[in-house]
Design an enzyme around this catalytic site. Structure first.
Site, PDB file in Angstrom:
ATOM      1  N   LYS A 118     -28.717  75.084  42.767  1.00 16.61           N
ATOM      2  CA  LYS A 118     -29.061  74.635  44.131  1.00 16.61           C
ATOM      3  C   LYS A 118     -28.503  75.486  45.256  1.00 16.61           C
ATOM      4  O   LYS A 118     -29.038  75.520  46.362  1.00 16.61           O
ATOM      5  CB  LYS A 118     -28.485  73.222  44.381  1.00 16.61           C
ATOM      6  CG  LYS A 118     -29.080  72.143  43.595  1.00 16.61           C
ATOM      7  CD  LYS A 118     -27.984  71.256  42.988  1.00 16.61           C
ATOM      8  CE  LYS A 118     -27.755  71.600  41.558  1.00 16.61           C
ATOM      9  NZ  LYS A 118     -26.754  70.809  40.863  1.00 16.61           N
ATOM     10  N   GLU A 142     -38.046  73.313  40.603  1.00 14.16           N
ATOM     11  CA  GLU A 142     -38.222  71.892  40.298  1.00 14.16           C
ATOM     12  C   GLU A 142     -36.915  71.209  39.886  1.00 14.16           C
ATOM     13  O   GLU A 142     -36.602  70.105  40.325  1.00 14.16           O
ATOM     14  CB  GLU A 142     -39.258  71.741  39.169  1.00 14.16           C
ATOM     15  CG  GLU A 142     -39.481  70.314  38.708  1.00 14.16           C
ATOM     16  CD  GLU A 142     -40.012  69.408  39.807  1.00 14.16           C
ATOM     17  OE1 GLU A 142     -41.012  69.771  40.444  1.00 14.16           O
ATOM     18  OE2 GLU A 142     -39.422  68.329  40.025  1.00 14.16           O
ATOM     19  N   ASP A 213     -22.725  68.306  45.872  1.00 16.20           N
ATOM     20  CA  ASP A 213     -23.941  68.466  45.068  1.00 16.20           C
ATOM     21  C   ASP A 213     -25.101  67.668  45.667  1.00 16.20           C
ATOM     22  O   ASP A 213     -26.215  68.180  45.813  1.00 16.20           O
ATOM     23  CB  ASP A 213     -23.660  68.016  43.623  1.00 16.20           C
ATOM     24  CG  ASP A 213     -24.863  68.232  42.725  1.00 16.20           C
ATOM     25  OD1 ASP A 213     -25.138  69.391  42.383  1.00 16.20           O
ATOM     26  OD2 ASP A 213     -25.538  67.242  42.384  1.00 16.20           O
ATOM     27  N   LYS A 217     -28.663  69.062  47.522  1.00 18.75           N
ATOM     28  CA  LYS A 217     -29.999  68.594  47.147  1.00 18.75           C
ATOM     29  C   LYS A 217     -30.735  68.000  48.346  1.00 18.75           C
ATOM     30  O   LYS A 217     -31.946  68.172  48.490  1.00 18.75           O
ATOM     31  CB  LYS A 217     -29.892  67.575  46.018  1.00 18.75           C
ATOM     32  CG  LYS A 217     -29.429  68.216  44.714  1.00 18.75           C
ATOM     33  CD  LYS A 217     -28.999  67.179  43.696  1.00 18.75           C
ATOM     34  CE  LYS A 217     -28.659  67.830  42.368  1.00 18.75           C
ATOM     35  NZ  LYS A 217     -27.974  66.923  41.446  1.00 18.75           N
TER      36      LYS A 217
HETATM   37  N1  NAP Z   1     -26.177  70.130  33.888  1.00 21.47           N
HETATM   38  C1  NAP Z   1     -27.182  69.543  34.527  1.00 21.47           C
HETATM   39  O1  NAP Z   1     -27.629  68.473  34.130  1.00 21.47           O
HETATM   40  C2  NAP Z   1     -27.774  70.181  35.752  1.00 21.47           C
HETATM   41  C3  NAP Z   1     -28.802  69.492  36.438  1.00 21.47           C
HETATM   42  C4  NAP Z   1     -29.421  70.096  37.538  1.00 21.47           C
HETATM   43  C5  NAP Z   1     -28.987  71.351  37.953  1.00 21.47           C
HETATM   44  N2  NAP Z   1     -27.957  71.977  37.297  1.00 21.47           N
HETATM   45  C6  NAP Z   1     -27.545  73.295  37.776  1.00 21.47           C
HETATM   46  O2  NAP Z   1     -27.916  74.271  36.803  1.00 21.47           O
HETATM   47  C7  NAP Z   1     -26.947  75.311  36.738  1.00 21.47           C
HETATM   48  C8  NAP Z   1     -26.402  75.385  35.298  1.00 21.47           C
HETATM   49  O3  NAP Z   1     -25.806  74.154  34.986  1.00 21.47           O
HETATM   50  P1  NAP Z   1     -25.003  73.958  33.626  1.00 21.47           P
HETATM   51  O4  NAP Z   1     -24.740  72.517  33.511  1.00 21.47           O
HETATM   52  O5  NAP Z   1     -25.692  74.683  32.537  1.00 21.47           O
HETATM   53  O6  NAP Z   1     -23.647  74.714  33.974  1.00 21.47           O
HETATM   54  P2  NAP Z   1     -22.606  75.348  32.916  1.00 21.47           P
HETATM   55  O7  NAP Z   1     -22.661  74.624  31.625  1.00 21.47           O
HETATM   56  O8  NAP Z   1     -21.312  75.462  33.615  1.00 21.47           O
HETATM   57  O9  NAP Z   1     -23.183  76.807  32.672  1.00 21.47           O
HETATM   58  C9  NAP Z   1     -23.168  77.783  33.676  1.00 21.47           C
HETATM   59  C10 NAP Z   1     -23.434  79.120  33.050  1.00 21.47           C
HETATM   60  O10 NAP Z   1     -23.397  80.102  34.097  1.00 21.47           O
HETATM   61  C11 NAP Z   1     -22.594  81.177  33.643  1.00 21.47           C
HETATM   62  N3  NAP Z   1     -22.071  81.903  34.790  1.00 21.47           N
HETATM   63  C12 NAP Z   1     -21.068  81.583  35.635  1.00 21.47           C
HETATM   64  N4  NAP Z   1     -20.929  82.532  36.579  1.00 21.47           N
HETATM   65  C13 NAP Z   1     -21.862  83.481  36.314  1.00 21.47           C
HETATM   66  C14 NAP Z   1     -22.222  84.723  36.912  1.00 21.47           C
HETATM   67  N5  NAP Z   1     -21.586  85.176  37.997  1.00 21.47           N
HETATM   68  N6  NAP Z   1     -23.248  85.438  36.367  1.00 21.47           N
HETATM   69  C15 NAP Z   1     -23.894  84.983  35.266  1.00 21.47           C
HETATM   70  N7  NAP Z   1     -23.617  83.801  34.665  1.00 21.47           N
HETATM   71  C16 NAP Z   1     -22.608  83.076  35.171  1.00 21.47           C
HETATM   72  C17 NAP Z   1     -21.501  80.540  32.803  1.00 21.47           C
HETATM   73  O11 NAP Z   1     -20.884  81.505  32.001  1.00 21.47           O
HETATM   74  P3  NAP Z   1     -19.802  81.130  30.864  1.00 21.47           P
HETATM   75  O12 NAP Z   1     -20.617  80.540  29.743  1.00 21.47           O
HETATM   76  O13 NAP Z   1     -19.209  82.441  30.517  1.00 21.47           O
HETATM   77  O14 NAP Z   1     -18.862  80.154  31.495  1.00 21.47           O
HETATM   78  C18 NAP Z   1     -22.369  79.549  32.013  1.00 21.47           C
HETATM   79  O15 NAP Z   1     -22.989  80.209  30.930  1.00 21.47           O
HETATM   80  C19 NAP Z   1     -25.866  74.970  37.772  1.00 21.47           C
HETATM   81  O16 NAP Z   1     -26.132  75.671  38.947  1.00 21.47           O
HETATM   82  C20 NAP Z   1     -26.042  73.472  37.968  1.00 21.47           C
HETATM   83  O17 NAP Z   1     -25.656  73.053  39.252  1.00 21.47           O
HETATM   84  C21 NAP Z   1     -27.359  71.432  36.205  1.00 21.47           C
END
Ligand code: NAP
Length: 324
Positions: A118, A142, A213, A217
């Site tokens: 976001k 989305e 957060d 949104k």
């Molecule tokens: N989880 C949900 O249900 C959800 C829902 C809606 C939106 N989102 C959004 O979707 C995104 C991912 O969420 P998530 O839950 O998958 O988060 P997550 O589990 O913390 O995964 C984030 C990923 O980004 C990587 N990362 C961090 N800094 C980076 C950089 N500078 N360059 C490249 N990769 C980098 C991390 O690397 P490492 O693996 O090395 O730590 C990890 O692989 C976030 O922005 C979150 O706000 C998540």
């Protein structure tokens, strides 16, 4: 037909579920016929594999803690001419600048960006949309709001020309889960641990608890559905604390609300009482939901019992498929 080349930024909860869903053919769609994953990055490594990297190999390399086991390690992100679609499932930066600079290169080169992150859109909406317009690169977002619950694509495809008077919704599951557990007598810190364990809390859960957060949104909803060009820094928002008091006969929810009043658009992200006569009242503690009030017709209420990284990754996948 040449396959579209995909680069995945972020292989965390959403990124891994995206790979799992591709590997397991969860969608009714032949991914391999249209797309090829040519690289990925996490916070420590960037890898490329121009011939294509299988989701299985990428997943097992990530599980082994060494992304480079799935491709050749490089020092920089690929150039836009090496990629057709950039997927951003990386951690949201506080100011959105890192991601916006990456989107700029890809969108201006006419390449597509699909994001669940976001921060760039909440902080730099006007810039990102201008890059997209100028370079004719698609930006699909989305799953930035309400994870896998359809919102923007649904409004775009089924409510053509509809003037939306109000949006109100639970857009952050963690805070509303915590509030409901506290109302039932539970502890805030334990509810936070549940949310982390089940994968729906943000990596830095202070983004949930402080209301950041939900605020991000709210800005995206206003800009996308109401045509504003607001920025996060202009929004005063609320978060939750352990001292919140509850009243009998009502629930407390952190709701995102955008209201059209004459020529003014008012955006709010705050806690309010929800009474028994409101649709939100009867939802489960892990529900995601929103209500749209279009002009000239009854309100539309959309809800689901749960939304986590699996649902979000399917929203991302749906955006990717739209680009086939
Ligand atoms: N989880 C949900 O249900 C959800 C829902 C809606 C939106 N989102 C959004 O979707 C995104 C991912 O969420 P998530 O839950 O998958 O988060 P997550 O589990 O913390 O995964 C984030 C990923 O980004 C990587 N990362 C961090 N800094 C980076 C950089 N500078 N360059 C490249 N990769 C980098 C991390 O690397 P490492 O693996 O090395 O730590 C990890 O692989 C976030 O922005 C979150 O706000 C998540």
């Amino acid at each position: 037909m040449s396959k579209k080349r995909i680069f995945i930024l972020g292989v965390g909860a959403v990124g891994k579920n995206l790979l799992l869903n591709i590997k397991n053919n969860t969608m009714n769609f032949n991914f391999d016929e249209h797309f090829r994953i040519i690289g990925a990055a996490d916070s420590r490594s960037i890898i490329l594999g121009e011939e294509g990297i299988s989701p299985e190999n990428l997943l097992s390399a990530k599980m082994e803690g060494a992304l480079e086991n799935a491709g050749s390690k490089t020092a920089r992100l690929p150039n836009p001419d090496e990629v057709d679609i950039l997927i951003d499932a990386s951690t949201a930066s506080k100011d959105g600048l890192r991601e916006t600079n990456i989107y700029k290169d890809f969108l201006l080169a006419g390449k597509s960006v699909v994001t669940s992150n976001k921060s760039p859109l909440a902080n730099f909406w006007p810039e990102v949309m201008n890059f997209s317009k100028e370079g004719k690169g698609n930006i699909l977002y989305e799953s930035t709001v309400c994870g896998g619950l359809p919102l923007f694509n649904m409004v775009r495809s089924s409510l053509h020309g509809m003037k939306i008077m109000q949006f109100s919704g639970i857009v952050n599951l963690t805070t509303n889960y915590i509030l409901e557990i506290m109302r039932r007598g539970g502890r805030m810190d334990e509810a936070i641990q549940d949310a982390i364990r089940e994968g729906f809390a943000e990596t830095d859960y202070s983004d949930d608890v402080t209301g950041l957060d939900s605020a991000r949104k709210s800005i995206i909803i206003s800009n996308s559905l109401f045509g504003t060009e607001f920025r996060l820094r202009n929004l005063k928002y609320e978060g939750i604390t352990s001292s919140i008091e509850f009243e009998n006969g009502s629930r407390k929810m952190l709701l995102s609300t955008v209201t059209r009043r004459d020529d003014e658009i008012i955006v709010e992200s705050r806690i309010r009482n929800v009474n028994k006569n409101e649709n939100f009242y009867n939802l489960g503690p892990k529900s995601m939901a929103y209500e749209l009030k279009p002009s000239g017709r009854s309100a539309i209420f959309v809800s689901e019992d749960f939304d986590g990284p699996v649902e979000t990754s399917l929203g991302v996948l749906s955006d990717i498929i739209a680009l086939a």
